[in-house]
Design a protein around this motif. Structure first.
Motif, PDB file in Angstrom:
ATOM      1  N   ASP A  69       0.870  -1.267   0.123  1.00  0.00           N
ATOM      2  CA  ASP A  69       0.009   0.183  -0.107  1.00  0.00           C
ATOM      3  C   ASP A  69       0.791   1.175  -0.031  1.00  0.00           C
ATOM      4  OD1 ASP A  69      -2.436  -1.552   0.030  1.00  0.00           O
ATOM      5  OD2 ASP A  69      -2.593  -1.356   2.166  1.00  0.00           O
ATOM      6  N   GLU A 113      -4.346  10.221   4.013  1.00  0.00           N
ATOM      7  CA  GLU A 113      -4.444   9.145   5.025  1.00  0.00           C
ATOM      8  C   GLU A 113      -3.831   9.709   6.416  1.00  0.00           C
ATOM      9  OE1 GLU A 113      -3.126   5.384   3.965  1.00  0.00           O
ATOM     10  OE2 GLU A 113      -4.644   5.654   2.430  1.00  0.00           O
ATOM     11  N   LYS A 170      -5.680   9.710  10.137  1.00  0.00           N
ATOM     12  CA  LYS A 170      -5.847   8.549  10.774  1.00  0.00           C
ATOM     13  C   LYS A 170      -4.680   7.927  11.130  1.00  0.00           C
ATOM     14  CE  LYS A 170     -10.553   8.562   9.348  1.00  0.00           C
ATOM     15  NZ  LYS A 170     -11.398   7.810   8.143  1.00  0.00           N
ATOM     16  N   GLN A 171      -3.638   7.738  10.155  1.00  0.00           N
ATOM     17  CA  GLN A 171      -2.467   6.997  10.175  1.00  0.00           C
ATOM     18  C   GLN A 171      -1.713   7.565  11.380  1.00  0.00           C
ATOM     19  OE1 GLN A 171      -1.822   4.044   9.071  1.00  0.00           O
ATOM     20  NE2 GLN A 171      -2.003   4.068   6.748  1.00  0.00           N
ATOM     21  N   ALA A 198      -2.749   9.185  13.997  1.00  0.00           N
ATOM     22  CA  ALA A 198      -3.269   8.869  15.301  1.00  0.00           C
ATOM     23  C   ALA A 198      -2.854   7.494  15.715  1.00  0.00           C
ATOM     24  CB  ALA A 198      -4.809   9.010  15.210  1.00  0.00           C
ATOM     25  N   PHE A 199      -3.034   6.526  14.707  1.00  0.00           N
ATOM     26  CA  PHE A 199      -2.679   5.166  14.993  1.00  0.00           C
ATOM     27  C   PHE A 199      -0.955   4.932  15.296  1.00  0.00           C
ATOM     28  CE2 PHE A 199      -1.387   0.892  13.739  1.00  0.00           C
ATOM     29  CZ  PHE A 199      -2.312   0.257  14.115  1.00  0.00           C
ATOM     30  N   ALA A 257      -0.276   6.605  18.954  1.00  0.00           N
ATOM     31  CA  ALA A 257      -0.943   6.011  19.968  1.00  0.00           C
ATOM     32  C   ALA A 257      -0.032   4.792  20.180  1.00  0.00           C
ATOM     33  CB  ALA A 257      -2.395   5.617  19.556  1.00  0.00           C
ATOM     34  N   PHE A 258       0.316   3.953  19.204  1.00  0.00           N
ATOM     35  CA  PHE A 258       0.991   2.721  19.350  1.00  0.00           C
ATOM     36  C   PHE A 258       2.459   2.754  19.593  1.00  0.00           C
ATOM     37  CE2 PHE A 258      -2.810   0.752  17.753  1.00  0.00           C
ATOM     38  CZ  PHE A 258      -3.003  -0.271  18.586  1.00  0.00           C
ATOM     39  N   GLN A 260       4.596  -3.444  13.592  1.00  0.00           N
ATOM     40  CA  GLN A 260       3.502  -4.431  14.028  1.00  0.00           C
ATOM     41  C   GLN A 260       3.894  -5.639  12.988  1.00  0.00           C
ATOM     42  OE1 GLN A 260       0.051  -2.004  14.370  1.00  0.00           O
ATOM     43  NE2 GLN A 260       0.282  -2.142  16.511  1.00  0.00           N
ATOM     44  N   ARG A 289       1.729  -9.421   7.213  1.00  0.00           N
ATOM     45  CA  ARG A 289       0.160  -9.918   6.645  1.00  0.00           C
ATOM     46  C   ARG A 289       0.321  -9.585   5.052  1.00  0.00           C
ATOM     47  NH1 ARG A 289      -3.391  -6.428   8.639  1.00  0.00           N
ATOM     48  NH2 ARG A 289      -2.302  -5.140   9.684  1.00  0.00           N
ATOM     49  N   HIS A 290       0.801  -8.346   4.800  1.00  0.00           N
ATOM     50  CA  HIS A 290       0.697  -8.064   3.478  1.00  0.00           C
ATOM     51  C   HIS A 290       1.667  -8.631   2.541  1.00  0.00           C
ATOM     52  CE1 HIS A 290      -1.345  -4.428   5.097  1.00  0.00           C
ATOM     53  NE2 HIS A 290      -1.852  -4.265   3.796  1.00  0.00           N
TER      54      HIS A 290
END
Lengths: 395, 81
Positions: free
Chosen positions: A159, A305, A308-309, A311-312, A315-316, A342, A347-348
């Motif tokens: 992505d 993007e 939201k990206q 914030a994510f 946060a992590f 992560q 996964r991708h």
């Protein structure tokens, strides 16, 4: 003839987003030569390359408002955590080292954001490389060599095109057609606007100039279980991120060099080694006397993007940036980062652990040109002021 | 007559809409990363949807903690006790 355009943003730009929004404004329109945001976030001033019609100015203003709206409205204030603070160490220089570097031909700007470096800068880059290799040795990291080009097909799988489209640069070649090649050979010349070859001379893009180092490792591991379930690797490579009018001095290069130590394996393995690398680098930077701090940060996502990206990521605590002091402008510059992705790449790309779950990844990355620039900003050119460890290595 | 939905079923419905997935793709134990749609971008859609549906405040803590259906349900229950 240039022209100024003032715009009152639809949303007052919060302090923590001023820098990130300003950097995105460079991509809004080719007419924009420079963008500034007032301290209180209530006014955007654009310098345009040339005079623009009222329609064009309205078009630019509309695009600017869209960027502000997307990035600032409802933005979640990130909780910035400082993990290390060594900003009280002394510095010995208070000017922009670019003045001396340019005057002494230590840097030559071949094109905007593309620099040739002379012996002094090269030796300092080699010195910092030696320190980062010490870090890699602590982990017994396996050495890798990666190409400068990177696969469009693989970048699409992770992505990349939606997350960072604005900074991509592409590699192409002439189409395999004798008429096209002959036409190019006869007609191609550089003009003020660039090479005058017709766009249809070029092949479709299958490769890009690589924007990062560690992606190559993940791509090479794709669609297989990870042998042994753990891997620590290291590599240095050229990276390319087009930053438009933000390309200024050695702070921000289109073509730069990055050394990475890369961790692949279970979550705890990656997180523990990311933390260990931070602690090891703290000692190495202490020997050098580098003035810096480490804080939580985020990647420079594209406008759509961004909110939201960011914030994510914050946060992590997925990214910690090493921010070195630039005394001449009383600010800091990111010279490296400790990253945790992560199980995103696992996964991708279908990279699995022995238990069948996706691998986790992380990396510790350093920008060699930037760290040399920060070093010279702090210590200047009088080598008697340089830390002993640097003098011993350079001589 | 429609039977009353449990909190878990309500949460699953909110996530199903936020992540634009089909019925049955989200179960009572689904967690972040189980579905391709529940990635970092999807997670923030989930947070916004939970904020609207249950008044969950979006903070660094909630973003990192509310990463499974059981965790979301526990959080909402604790807030309404």
């Amino acid at each position: 003839m240039s022209e100024q355009l003032e715009i009152t943003p639809v949303v007052t730009i919060p302090d923590h987003l001023v820098g990130q929004i300003r950097s995105k404004l460079a991509y809004v329109d080719e007419l924009i030569a420079q963008a500034e945001i007032s301290e209180d976030g209530s006014l955007i001033t654009l310098a345009l390359h040339r005079k623009a019609s009222e329609d064009k100015k309205a078009n630019i203003a509309g695009k600017i408002q869209h960027v502000v709206e997307e990035m600032a409205r409802g933005a979640i204030q990130p909780k910035v955590e400082v993990l290390e603070d060594h900003s009280a160490r002394p510095t010995y220089y208070d000017r922009d080292p670019m003045e001396v570097l340019r005057a002494s031909a230590e840097v030559y700007e071949e094109e905007t954001g593309v620099f040739v470096f002379g012996p002094l800068v090269t030796r300092l880059m080699d010195f910092f490389e030696s320190r980062f290799l010490m870090l890699a040795d602590e982990f017994e990291a396996k050495p890798y060599r990666f190409p400068t080009l990177i696969s469009a097909k693989m970048l699409d799988r992770v992505d990349y095109f939606s997350a960072f489209p604005h900074s991509l640069t592409f590699a192409t070649h002439l189409r395999e057609d004798l008429d096209v090649i002959n036409h190019f050979a006869h007609e191609a010349h550089y003009t003020e606007d660039g090479l005058n070859a017709p766009a249809e001379s070029f092949s479709r893009f299958k490769m890009l100039n690589s924007p990062a180092v560690c992606y190559h490792l993940y791509f090479s591991l794709a669609d297989h279980p990870l042998p042994d379930g753990k891997l620590i690797a290291t590599a240095v490579g050229h990276c390319f991120r087009y930053e438009s009018t933000n390309l200024t001095s050695m702070e921000r290069l289109w073509n730069f060099t990055m050394r990475e130590v890369i961790f692949v394996g279970p979550k705890d393995f990656v997180l523990e080694n990311r933390e260990k690398s931070r602690q090891l680098m703290e000692k190495i930077f202490e020997d050098i006397g580098l003035v810096y701090h480490v804080e939580t940060a985020n990647d420079p996502f594209f406008v759509g993007e961004f909110r939201k990206q960011v914030a994510f990521q914050t946060a992590f605590q997925l990214k910690y940036e090493i921010r070195a002091k630039l005394p001449f402008k009383n600010s800091t510059l990111a010279v490296g980062s400790y990253n945790y992705h992560q199980d995103f790449f696992g996964r991708h790309l279908g990279i699995t652990l022995p238990d069948g779950g996706p691998i986790h990844t992380g990396c510790t990355a350093f920008g060699l040109e930037r760290i040399v620039y920060a070093f010279l900003s702090q210590f200047g050119f009088d080598q008697s002021k340089w830390p002993q460890v640097v003098r011993d290595w350079i001589k | 007559m429609e039977t009353q939905k449990t909190l878990s079923e309500q949460v699953q419905a909110v996530l199903q809409e936020a992540l634009r997935v089909g019925a049955g793709e989200i179960g009572p134990q689904t967690q972040f990363g189980d579905l391709p749609q529940w990635d970092s971008m999807g997670h923030m859609e989930v947070m916004v949807a939970l904020e609207k549906a249950f008044g969950v405040e979006i903070t660094a803590d909630t973003i990192t903690e509310l990463v499974s259906i059981p965790a979301i349900c526990s959080y909402i229950e604790a807030r309404h006790e």
